[in-house]
Enzyme design. Structure first.
Site, PDB file in Angstrom:
ATOM      1  N   ILE A   1      -7.124  -4.704   7.965  1.00  0.00           N
ATOM      2  CA  ILE A   1      -8.209  -3.726   7.650  1.00  0.00           C
ATOM      3  C   ILE A   1      -9.370  -4.007   6.585  1.00  0.00           C
ATOM      4  O   ILE A   1     -10.205  -3.768   6.554  1.00  0.00           O
ATOM      5  CB  ILE A   1      -7.670  -2.405   7.092  1.00  0.00           C
ATOM      6  CG1 ILE A   1      -8.545  -1.072   6.989  1.00  0.00           C
ATOM      7  CG2 ILE A   1      -6.699  -2.464   5.811  1.00  0.00           C
ATOM      8  CD1 ILE A   1      -7.875   0.240   6.706  1.00  0.00           C
TER       9      ILE A   1
ATOM     10  N   TYR B 181       0.728  -1.335  -0.002  1.00  0.00           N
ATOM     11  CA  TYR B 181      -0.105   0.004  -0.096  1.00  0.00           C
ATOM     12  C   TYR B 181       0.844   1.362   0.109  1.00  0.00           C
ATOM     13  O   TYR B 181       1.608   1.375   0.936  1.00  0.00           O
ATOM     14  CB  TYR B 181      -1.139  -0.066   1.119  1.00  0.00           C
ATOM     15  CG  TYR B 181      -1.564   1.166   1.491  1.00  0.00           C
ATOM     16  CD1 TYR B 181      -2.189   1.767   1.070  1.00  0.00           C
ATOM     17  CD2 TYR B 181      -1.336   1.470   2.881  1.00  0.00           C
ATOM     18  CE1 TYR B 181      -3.041   3.248   1.417  1.00  0.00           C
ATOM     19  CE2 TYR B 181      -2.173   2.748   3.424  1.00  0.00           C
ATOM     20  CZ  TYR B 181      -2.964   3.694   2.769  1.00  0.00           C
ATOM     21  OH  TYR B 181      -3.286   4.777   2.991  1.00  0.00           O
TER      22      TYR B 181
ATOM     23  N   ASP C 180      -1.934  -5.748   9.537  1.00  0.00           N
ATOM     24  CA  ASP C 180      -2.798  -5.021   9.174  1.00  0.00           C
ATOM     25  C   ASP C 180      -3.892  -5.626   8.590  1.00  0.00           C
ATOM     26  O   ASP C 180      -4.115  -6.182   7.097  1.00  0.00           O
ATOM     27  CB  ASP C 180      -2.255  -3.891   8.337  1.00  0.00           C
ATOM     28  CG  ASP C 180      -3.203  -2.990   7.760  1.00  0.00           C
ATOM     29  OD1 ASP C 180      -4.448  -3.065   7.890  1.00  0.00           O
ATOM     30  OD2 ASP C 180      -2.932  -1.726   7.494  1.00  0.00           O
TER      31      ASP C 180
ATOM     32  N   LYS D 280     -12.744   0.383   5.541  1.00  0.00           N
ATOM     33  CA  LYS D 280     -13.011  -0.414   4.287  1.00  0.00           C
ATOM     34  C   LYS D 280     -14.238  -1.283   4.437  1.00  0.00           C
ATOM     35  O   LYS D 280     -15.122  -1.427   3.574  1.00  0.00           O
ATOM     36  CB  LYS D 280     -11.954  -1.381   3.825  1.00  0.00           C
ATOM     37  CG  LYS D 280     -10.535  -0.382   4.144  1.00  0.00           C
ATOM     38  CD  LYS D 280     -10.235   0.365   2.944  1.00  0.00           C
ATOM     39  CE  LYS D 280      -9.068   1.336   2.979  1.00  0.00           C
ATOM     40  NZ  LYS D 280      -9.286   2.243   1.959  1.00  0.00           N
TER      41      LYS D 280
HETATM   42  C1  PLP Z   1      -3.597  -1.625   3.898  1.00  0.00           C
HETATM   43  C2  PLP Z   1      -4.075  -0.275   4.399  1.00  0.00           C
HETATM   44  N1  PLP Z   1      -3.634   0.170   5.810  1.00  0.00           N
HETATM   45  C3  PLP Z   1      -4.262   1.410   6.219  1.00  0.00           C
HETATM   46  C4  PLP Z   1      -4.960   2.097   5.415  1.00  0.00           C
HETATM   47  C5  PLP Z   1      -5.413   3.408   6.028  1.00  0.00           C
HETATM   48  O1  PLP Z   1      -6.809   3.380   6.571  1.00  0.00           O
HETATM   49  P1  PLP Z   1      -7.623   4.564   7.295  1.00  0.00           P
HETATM   50  O2  PLP Z   1      -8.539   5.076   6.419  1.00  0.00           O
HETATM   51  O3  PLP Z   1      -8.453   3.451   8.225  1.00  0.00           O
HETATM   52  O4  PLP Z   1      -6.771   5.332   8.025  1.00  0.00           O
HETATM   53  C6  PLP Z   1      -5.267   1.749   4.061  1.00  0.00           C
HETATM   54  C7  PLP Z   1      -6.029   2.768   3.241  1.00  0.00           C
HETATM   55  O5  PLP Z   1      -6.327   2.544   2.165  1.00  0.00           O
HETATM   56  C8  PLP Z   1      -4.959   0.572   3.722  1.00  0.00           C
HETATM   57  O6  PLP Z   1      -5.322  -0.045   2.574  1.00  0.00           O
END
Ligand code: PLP
Length: 468
Positions: A232, A145, A230, A272
């Protein structure tokens, strides 16, 4: 006299990456079906807009939560004053239960080990501050990312060392790639403090396999370092294999309450799975009490507002709603994913096989004028400016092979996705036609050139530079 600090001026933020530049181009000329039908379609933003109707209907049916009332009475004053960095207990309980629900209740989470943060961005940075000194390193599998350059490195001074994954095995993490990254860090005199993975992966859209998770756990155990997972995108897994959290692997290996257990940390966010990046709700989950305590102190810099916590604690406590939301959202993501895959296939473009996330990892190597990163950027510019699609080049994700792109599918309507697929098809058709014309032209030229020895040498140089 310099007016700004070194930190403010240093460019490790990564703002000049094509990932962010694409967003800027989109902002200048955004597509709108009526107002700007030839504008750029945003496919570089991992947003989930597919299930807003479910959230909106919950709000409608639960006016007390959105109106800051409890049993019909206003709690406005209570919420206006609340700013405890431990967070609202009701919200933390609801969030850990939601996290367990996403993992099929195979693992449970303890609200006391959860620290709230303003999104995963803040959670990841907080962990860097807790676990590493400036100039110490975290190993990250590539492609990764693009925001991590900003989130992990910029303010903390931590370095990222790539674990180089390649298309030869579907960009899977291997023991040798892990070891090589570790050696590479040592060569650079960087002390390795841990590995950070995204599971499911952004940008690959794949879940990390149990085999990879086992490799990672063994690796961090052997090296005495941390592992950040992570997660997410954990709620976006729409087809098999199903999601396996690193917590599950630790339990299977009987590592509860061991040193390794304390060195594994999870990052989560509602940006997400619920499609709420604007609400800024994220969290660090750690088995290490000291990490929890330090991260809690640090969370003053990125609290989640009390009204957001109140609203979402009511929503996430509604089990019937969350169960239905998770499965319906996954169905919709699957359907969109299929639309993208078949639209690209129709244009002769293939993707890495994926089962999660809000994007596909798309193989456009055959459209490059040469297998170089320069050619990748050249192709990307054509796609942004001539085709009108903002996608993210693999180089912005630190991919080691040119020609891969991340393409998002959940931040637009079905009609817009169809239009994007029409645009890409006509671009590919015209590129292939003009390439084959150029190829015939080149062939004719090179036949003429091969008449004499020195001309042959010239044509050899041409070929070599084309193939670079
Ligand atoms: C792998 C990953 N980590 C962290 C984030 C950041 O997310 P947040 O909007 O919760 O700060 C993203 C956002 O695209 C992401 O894809």
């Amino acid at each position: 006299m310099k007016m700004l600090s070194k930190k403010a001026l240093c460019n490790s933020h990564g703002q000049d990456s094509s990932y962010f530049l694409g967003w800027e181009e989109y902002e200048k000329n955004p597509y709108h079906e009526l107002r700007n039908p030839t504008g750029i379609i945003q496919m570089g933003l991992a947003e989930n807009q597919l299930s807003f109707d479910l959230l909106e209907s919950w709000f409608q049916n639960n006016p007390d939560a959105a109106g800051f009332k409890r049993d019909g009475e206003s709690i406005f004053r209570e919420l206006a004053l609340f700013q405890d960095y431990h967070g609202l207990p009701a919200f933390k309980n609801a969030l850990v239960q939601f996290m367990a629900e996403i993992r099929g209740n195979k693992v449970s989470f303890d609200a006391n080990k959860l620290v709230l943060a303003a999104g995963a961005t803040s959670a990841n940075e907080t962990l860097m501050f807790c676990l590493a000194e400036p100039a110490e390193a975290f190993l990250l599998p590539t492609p990764y990312y693009p925001g991590f350059d900003r989130d992990l490195k910029w303010r903390t001074g931590v370095e990222i060392v790539p674990i180089k994954c390649t298309s030869s095995n579907g960009f899977r993490i291997t023991e040798s790639a892990l070891e090589e990254a570790y050696q590479q860090a040592q060569k650079r005199n960087l002390k390795v403090k841990g590995v950070l993975v995204t599971n499911p992966s952004n940008p690959l859209g794949t879940t990390t396999s149990r085999h990879e998770l086992n490799l990672l756990v063994s690796f961090i155990a052997a090296k005495g370092i941390h592992l950040i997972s992570d997660e997410i995108y954990s709620g976006t897994v729409f087809s098999s294999p199903s999601f396996v959290s690193v917590m599950e692997v630790l339990i299977e290996r009987n590592l509860i309450n061991t040193e390794v257990w304390n060195r594994v940390h999870i990052v989560y966010s509602l940006s997400k799975d619920l499609g709420l990046p604007g609400f800024r709700v994220g969290a660090v989950y750690s088995n290490d009490e000291m990490v929890v305590a330090a991260a809690t102190k640090m969370s003053s810099f990125g609290l989640v507002s009390s009204q957001t916590q109140y609203l979402l604690s009511a929503m996430l406590s509604d089990k019937k709603f969350t169960r239905n939301y998770i499965s319906e959202n996954q169905k919709r993501l699957k359907q969109r994913h299929e639309m993208l895959i078949s639209g690209l296939q129709n244009a002769g473009i293939r993707c890495l096989k994926s089962n999660a996330g809000l994007f596909c990892w798309v193989d456009m190597r055959h459209l490059l004028s040469s297998q170089t990163f320069e050619a990748e950027i050249e192709l990307w510019q054509k796609i942004v400016y001539n085709v009108g699609l903002n996608i993210s080049p693999g180089s912005s994700c630190h991919c080691t092979e040119p020609g891969w792109f991340r393409v998002c599918f959940a931040n637009m309507s079905q009609e817009t996705l169809n239009l994007a697929m029409e645009r890409i098809k006509s671009f590919v058709d015209s590129t292939i036609t003009s390439n084959s014309q150029n190829h015939h032209q080149k062939n004719r030229n090179s036949r003429r050139k091969s008449l004499t020895k020195w001309v042959f040498r010239l044509s050899f140089h041409d070929r070599e530079s084309n193939e670079r």
